[in-house]
Design an enzyme around this catalytic site. Sequence first.
Site, PDB file in Angstrom:
ATOM      1  N   ASP A   3      -6.573  -6.049   4.841  1.00 32.52           N
ATOM      2  CA  ASP A   3      -5.846  -4.774   4.839  1.00 32.52           C
ATOM      3  C   ASP A   3      -5.842  -4.188   6.244  1.00 32.52           C
ATOM      4  O   ASP A   3      -6.906  -3.955   6.825  1.00 32.52           O
ATOM      5  CB  ASP A   3      -6.569  -3.835   3.848  1.00 32.52           C
ATOM      6  N   GLY A   4      -4.622  -3.949   6.755  1.00 34.76           N
ATOM      7  CA  GLY A   4      -4.486  -3.271   8.046  1.00 34.76           C
ATOM      8  C   GLY A   4      -3.721  -4.113   9.051  1.00 34.76           C
ATOM      9  O   GLY A   4      -4.167  -5.213   9.398  1.00 34.76           O
ATOM     10  N   GLY A   5      -2.562  -3.629   9.453  1.00 31.45           N
ATOM     11  CA  GLY A   5      -1.796  -4.318  10.494  1.00 31.45           C
ATOM     12  C   GLY A   5      -1.173  -5.624  10.034  1.00 31.45           C
ATOM     13  O   GLY A   5      -0.824  -6.477  10.860  1.00 31.45           O
ATOM     14  N   HIS A  37      -1.493  -1.311  -4.105  1.00 33.22           N
ATOM     15  CA  HIS A  37      -2.743  -0.901  -3.458  1.00 33.22           C
ATOM     16  C   HIS A  37      -2.709   0.609  -3.236  1.00 33.22           C
ATOM     17  O   HIS A  37      -1.762   1.147  -2.658  1.00 33.22           O
ATOM     18  CB  HIS A  37      -2.836  -1.653  -2.125  1.00 33.22           C
ATOM     19  N   GLY A  82      -8.424   4.423   7.521  1.00 36.05           N
ATOM     20  CA  GLY A  82      -8.091   5.839   7.652  1.00 36.05           C
ATOM     21  C   GLY A  82      -6.625   6.144   7.845  1.00 36.05           C
ATOM     22  O   GLY A  82      -6.189   7.253   7.553  1.00 36.05           O
ATOM     23  N   MET A 118     -12.048   4.812   0.041  1.00 34.52           N
ATOM     24  CA  MET A 118     -12.662   5.149   1.324  1.00 34.52           C
ATOM     25  C   MET A 118     -13.353   6.492   1.126  1.00 34.52           C
ATOM     26  O   MET A 118     -12.899   7.537   1.616  1.00 34.52           O
ATOM     27  CB  MET A 118     -11.572   5.207   2.407  1.00 34.52           C
ATOM     28  N   MET A 135      -8.817   8.409  -0.129  1.00 31.07           N
ATOM     29  CA  MET A 135      -9.585   8.868   1.051  1.00 31.07           C
ATOM     30  C   MET A 135     -10.128  10.261   0.778  1.00 31.07           C
ATOM     31  O   MET A 135      -9.407  11.112   0.233  1.00 31.07           O
ATOM     32  CB  MET A 135      -8.689   8.918   2.289  1.00 31.07           C
ATOM     33  N   HIS A 162      -8.522   1.215  -3.350  1.00 33.37           N
ATOM     34  CA  HIS A 162      -9.363   1.066  -2.156  1.00 33.37           C
ATOM     35  C   HIS A 162     -10.018   2.416  -1.897  1.00 33.37           C
ATOM     36  O   HIS A 162      -9.376   3.342  -1.401  1.00 33.37           O
ATOM     37  CB  HIS A 162      -8.461   0.634  -0.982  1.00 33.37           C
ATOM     38  N   GLY A 206       1.247  -1.870   4.217  1.00 30.73           N
ATOM     39  CA  GLY A 206       1.821  -0.541   4.033  1.00 30.73           C
ATOM     40  C   GLY A 206       3.137  -0.418   4.786  1.00 30.73           C
ATOM     41  O   GLY A 206       4.218  -0.509   4.214  1.00 30.73           O
ATOM     42  N   SER A 207       3.036  -0.258   6.117  1.00 41.26           N
ATOM     43  CA  SER A 207       4.235   0.017   6.918  1.00 41.26           C
ATOM     44  C   SER A 207       5.170  -1.185   7.021  1.00 41.26           C
ATOM     45  O   SER A 207       6.334  -1.022   7.383  1.00 41.26           O
ATOM     46  CB  SER A 207       3.829   0.514   8.309  1.00 41.26           C
ATOM     47  N   SER A 252       0.853  -1.191   0.000  1.00 38.67           N
ATOM     48  CA  SER A 252       0.000   0.000   0.000  1.00 38.67           C
ATOM     49  C   SER A 252       0.884   1.234   0.000  1.00 38.67           C
ATOM     50  O   SER A 252       1.671   1.443   0.931  1.00 38.67           O
ATOM     51  CB  SER A 252      -0.885  -0.002   1.252  1.00 38.67           C
ATOM     52  N   GLY A 274      -2.350   4.302   8.145  1.00 39.15           N
ATOM     53  CA  GLY A 274      -1.441   3.169   8.182  1.00 39.15           C
ATOM     54  C   GLY A 274      -0.850   3.007   9.576  1.00 39.15           C
ATOM     55  O   GLY A 274      -1.057   3.845  10.453  1.00 39.15           O
ATOM     56  N   GLY A 275      -0.153   1.898   9.791  1.00 40.46           N
ATOM     57  CA  GLY A 275       0.596   1.695  11.026  1.00 40.46           C
ATOM     58  C   GLY A 275      -0.217   1.328  12.252  1.00 40.46           C
ATOM     59  O   GLY A 275       0.278   1.427  13.372  1.00 40.46           O
ATOM     60  N   MET A 333     -11.418  -5.378   6.308  1.00 35.88           N
ATOM     61  CA  MET A 333     -10.535  -4.418   6.985  1.00 35.88           C
ATOM     62  C   MET A 333     -10.190  -4.970   8.371  1.00 35.88           C
ATOM     63  O   MET A 333     -11.084  -5.286   9.167  1.00 35.88           O
ATOM     64  CB  MET A 333     -11.227  -3.055   7.141  1.00 35.88           C
ATOM     65  N   ASP A 353      -4.821   3.818  -1.677  1.00 36.26           N
ATOM     66  CA  ASP A 353      -5.898   4.216  -0.772  1.00 36.26           C
ATOM     67  C   ASP A 353      -6.432   5.591  -1.127  1.00 36.26           C
ATOM     68  O   ASP A 353      -5.739   6.592  -0.943  1.00 36.26           O
ATOM     69  CB  ASP A 353      -5.375   4.236   0.672  1.00 36.26           C
TER      70      ASP A 353
HETATM   71  C1  DX5 Z   1      -5.742   1.981   6.017  1.00 35.30           C
HETATM   72  C2  DX5 Z   1      -5.416   1.626   4.596  1.00 35.30           C
HETATM   73  C3  DX5 Z   1      -4.314   0.634   4.431  1.00 35.30           C
HETATM   74  C4  DX5 Z   1      -2.987   1.059   5.012  1.00 35.30           C
HETATM   75  C5  DX5 Z   1      -2.459  -0.150   5.695  1.00 35.30           C
HETATM   76  O1  DX5 Z   1      -6.987   2.581   6.070  1.00 35.30           O
HETATM   77  O2  DX5 Z   1      -6.540   1.094   3.942  1.00 35.30           O
HETATM   78  O3  DX5 Z   1      -4.173   0.209   3.076  1.00 35.30           O
HETATM   79  O4  DX5 Z   1      -2.036   1.504   4.083  1.00 35.30           O
HETATM   80  O5  DX5 Z   1      -1.326   0.184   6.400  1.00 35.30           O
HETATM   81  P1  DX5 Z   1      -0.590  -0.830   7.373  1.00 35.30           P
HETATM   82  O6  DX5 Z   1      -0.202  -2.036   6.547  1.00 35.30           O
HETATM   83  O7  DX5 Z   1       0.584  -0.060   7.876  1.00 35.30           O
HETATM   84  O8  DX5 Z   1      -1.559  -1.212   8.460  1.00 35.30           O
HETATM   85 ZN    ZN Z   2      -6.255   0.133   1.965  1.00 36.17          ZN
END
Ligand code: DX5
Ligand code: ZN
Length: 219
Positions: free
Chosen positions: A176-178, A34, A143, A69, A38, A67, A198-199, A9, A145-146, A138, A36
């Site tokens: 997606d997420g964590g 990916h 909203g 949002m 927003m 994605h 992402g992170s 991401s 990352g990290g 999700m 995002d």
């Molecule tokens: C959060 C995003 C994710 C984000 C994930 O709302 O949809 O795609 O980049 O980041 P990590 O992998 O750091 O949780």
């Molecule tokens: Zn995402």
Amino acid sequence: MTRFKLYPSILSADFAHLDKQIKESEKCGADGIHIDVMDGQFVPAITFGSPIVEAVRKSTDLPIDIHMMTINPEKHFKELSEAGADSITVHHEACQDLKATLEELGKHSVQKSVAINPATPVESISNVMNMVDQILVMSVVPGAGGQSFIPESLSKIATLSNQIKSQSLAVSIQVDGGINSNTITDTVKNGANILVAGSAVFNKSFSICDGLSKLRGMN
Ligand code: DX5
Ligand code: ZN
């Protein structure tokens, strides 16, 4: 572990070197990118629109996974698909008439995907499972990352995976997420086949290749 796809991401990327970072992701085995989107309404932050999708399209031939949002996602299907999107995810919680939104998405040459928030039960999308190519579970509140993976997501993934199998549907489960080297194994074991990170990929503490290898369990 079963074969799974990794989609970095770019939310956590270094935007001053986006082209280089995307090319490095591709070289080191990423399966898709990916992005995002927003809107500052469905989630507090604002991020990217179609100019960034167009730029990413020039950097890679990998699938571009959007994605959204955003509220009223259908307003942007045309420009995002023309900019180079291969798949577009809309949030169940952002759509007043999800079926109609997915029908609209079906008019564009992209894969159709629906996302559910951590608080949304899988049953809420039962009526559209045969309309989509992908379901995004999700595993953090969307909203940012990290954030830390919400463990309750695992049973939702397992339930969805069983439903998809029992109905013989060709639907991918994206999470997606964590996602990191500690959470990825259980996520895949429970039935996820596309993992967004992402992170755990774009991080000042290690290289993109090292991040991807660690997620693959290769170091
Ligand atoms: C959060 C995003 C994710 C984000 C994930 O709302 O949809 O795609 O980049 O980041 P990590 O992998 O750091 O949780
Ligand atoms: Zn995402």
